[in-house]
Design a protein around this motif. Sequence first.
Motif, short mmCIF file in Angstrom:
data_model
loop_
_atom_site.label_atom_id
_atom_site.label_comp_id
_atom_site.label_asym_id
_atom_site.label_seq_id
_atom_site.Cartn_x
_atom_site.Cartn_y
_atom_site.Cartn_z
N ASP A 115 0.80 -1.22 0.00
CA ASP A 115 0.00 0.00 0.00
C ASP A 115 0.84 1.27 0.00
N GLY A 116 2.09 1.15 0.42
CA GLY A 116 2.91 2.36 0.45
C GLY A 116 4.10 2.18 1.37
N VAL A 117 4.60 3.28 1.89
CA VAL A 117 5.78 3.18 2.76
C VAL A 117 5.57 3.98 4.04
N GLU A 118 5.81 3.27 5.16
CA GLU A 118 5.71 3.92 6.48
C GLU A 118 7.10 4.41 6.85
N PHE A 119 7.19 5.60 7.41
CA PHE A 119 8.51 6.13 7.76
C PHE A 119 8.39 7.03 8.97
N ARG A 120 9.54 7.32 9.55
CA ARG A 120 9.56 8.23 10.69
C ARG A 120 10.22 9.54 10.25
N SER A 121 9.66 10.64 10.74
CA SER A 121 10.19 11.96 10.40
C SER A 121 11.61 12.12 10.94
N HIS A 122 12.48 12.67 10.10
CA HIS A 122 13.86 12.90 10.58
C HIS A 122 13.89 14.09 11.53
N HIS A 123 12.74 14.80 11.66
CA HIS A 123 12.72 15.93 12.60
C HIS A 123 12.47 15.44 14.02
N ASP A 124 11.35 14.68 14.18
CA ASP A 124 10.95 14.34 15.56
C ASP A 124 10.60 12.86 15.75
N GLY A 125 10.92 12.05 14.71
CA GLY A 125 10.67 10.62 14.85
C GLY A 125 9.22 10.22 14.77
N SER A 126 8.34 11.18 14.48
CA SER A 126 6.90 10.84 14.39
C SER A 126 6.66 9.94 13.17
N LYS A 127 5.63 9.06 13.28
CA LYS A 127 5.38 8.07 12.25
C LYS A 127 4.46 8.64 11.16
N HIS A 128 4.79 8.32 9.88
CA HIS A 128 3.99 8.81 8.75
C HIS A 128 3.86 7.71 7.72
N PHE A 129 2.91 7.89 6.80
CA PHE A 129 2.69 6.87 5.76
C PHE A 129 2.47 7.54 4.41
N PHE A 130 3.27 7.18 3.41
CA PHE A 130 3.09 7.68 2.05
C PHE A 130 2.50 6.55 1.19
N SER A 131 1.29 6.76 0.71
CA SER A 131 0.73 5.86 -0.30
C SER A 131 0.76 6.63 -1.61
N PRO A 132 0.58 5.98 -2.75
CA PRO A 132 0.49 6.72 -4.01
C PRO A 132 -0.56 7.83 -3.94
N GLU A 133 -1.71 7.50 -3.37
CA GLU A 133 -2.78 8.50 -3.27
C GLU A 133 -2.36 9.67 -2.39
N LYS A 134 -1.64 9.38 -1.30
CA LYS A 134 -1.25 10.43 -0.37
C LYS A 134 -0.26 11.40 -1.02
N VAL A 135 0.73 10.86 -1.74
CA VAL A 135 1.74 11.76 -2.33
C VAL A 135 1.13 12.58 -3.46
N MET A 136 0.10 12.06 -4.11
CA MET A 136 -0.57 12.87 -5.13
C MET A 136 -1.38 13.99 -4.48
N SER A 137 -1.98 13.68 -3.34
CA SER A 137 -2.75 14.71 -2.62
C SER A 137 -1.81 15.80 -2.11
N ILE A 138 -0.64 15.40 -1.63
CA ILE A 138 0.35 16.38 -1.13
C ILE A 138 0.81 17.30 -2.28
N GLN A 139 1.16 16.67 -3.41
CA GLN A 139 1.63 17.48 -4.55
C GLN A 139 0.51 18.35 -5.12
N ASN A 140 -0.72 17.90 -4.99
CA ASN A 140 -1.87 18.72 -5.39
C ASN A 140 -1.96 19.96 -4.49
N ASN A 141 -1.75 19.75 -3.19
CA ASN A 141 -1.79 20.88 -2.25
C ASN A 141 -0.61 21.84 -2.47
N ILE A 142 0.54 21.27 -2.81
CA ILE A 142 1.71 22.13 -3.08
C ILE A 142 1.44 22.97 -4.33
N GLY A 143 0.74 22.32 -5.29
CA GLY A 143 0.36 23.03 -6.52
C GLY A 143 1.48 23.04 -7.56
#
Length: 378
Positions: A115-143
């Motif tokens: 489904d995607g890749v789970e990773f921890r932020s290099h800033h504070d170690g918080s857990k995050h998940f990038f799926s194909p759908e998520k990265v497209m939504s992020i890039q849509n928001n970035i514009g």
Amino acid sequence: MTYDPATLGQFTITATDGAARRGSLVTAHGVVQTPIFMPVGTQGSVKALAPDDLDAAGAQIILGNTYHLYLRPGDDLLARKGGLHRFASWNKPILTDSGGFQVFSLKDIRKLSEDGVEFRSHHDGSKHFFSPEKVMSIQNNIGSDIMMVLDECVAYGADYDYTAKSLELTTRWARRCRQAHPRHKNGQLLFGINQGGFFKDLRERSLAQLAEIDFDGFAIGGLSVGESIPEMYDMLHHIAPLMPRDTPRYLMGVGTPLDILEGISAGVDMFDCVLPTRNARNGTLYTSQGKVNIRRAEYREDDSPLDPLCPCYACRTFSKAYLRHLYVAQELLSYRLNSLHNITFFLTLARQAREAIEQGRFAALKAHYQDVFAPAKD
Ligand SMILES: CNc1nc2cc3nc(NC)[nH]c3cc2c(=O)[nH]1
Ligand SMILES: [Zn+2]
């Protein structure tokens, strides 16, 4: 942002010289002339340079990193601020990578699944998940004007079986990215990313699968990951000519001046690399006479400009002696002037390549720079 949906994404080749192509790509924030070098603005700024510096240097398009911008300031904040163009006051094209490379470079703090890749932020170690759908939504928001699919950049040295499985996952993710963001929605283009490591049959398999998906361009991923120059050039010359001819070819993360010229000679149109700004900060400057290490004592009393052929503010205004002093004194102005010069050099190289292709003398330009940057004969 005003653009004509009828011409958005149009890539026109206006001249060729061998496999080298001179072209132009229509984006929502303007037409990009290729071959092109794209300065890297990881967190929404090309380090130490302001938009007017980039304009003066001839920058047409800059890169942003989805991974970094998602973590800070956050793609939701960017969306509220009208997107990265408005937030950073950069009104020309922006390409965002999808975060895949950054996440896979995070080594052991990431977990890969279908489904995607789970990773921890290099800033504070918080857990995050990038799926194909998520990265497209992020890039849509970035514009961003050009978005990249989520892919797995396999590590240098990955074996055949792992690489073969990985490229299938990257293709499935590419299809999901395309489905998640309809063609040209929000005026945004989408590029697929070729993988397959250093196995030519796998590279061709990846390309055949991606070519069936409706992309505005195709990138070569998985290179400049620690391989030798001959290995990179060998794969580059194998796969670039096999990529679709009538859409842009983008070689991710490359490279030195000679790598860029080699890529252009293989038929690549777009390049990005952190070298000009990163090396500026450690005093390694690229000039028409070769590399200059401004720290060297030999420049202590040198009144000459860094590069007599360079039109940039640093070369027009200051001596090598002063640039060396700023560097040794760790003055912040050193970062700005060195970065301005190196970015100007890389953008000038791309402009010279465009002109050389138009005039059928690209091979001569490449040979000239091979002399200029030839490894110092010891
Ligand atoms: C966004 N996806 C993605 N980015 C990349 C960025 C790179 N940057 C380099 N060398 C500095 N190699 C790269 C490969 C990839 C790659 O295979 N995929
Ligand atoms: Zn200069």
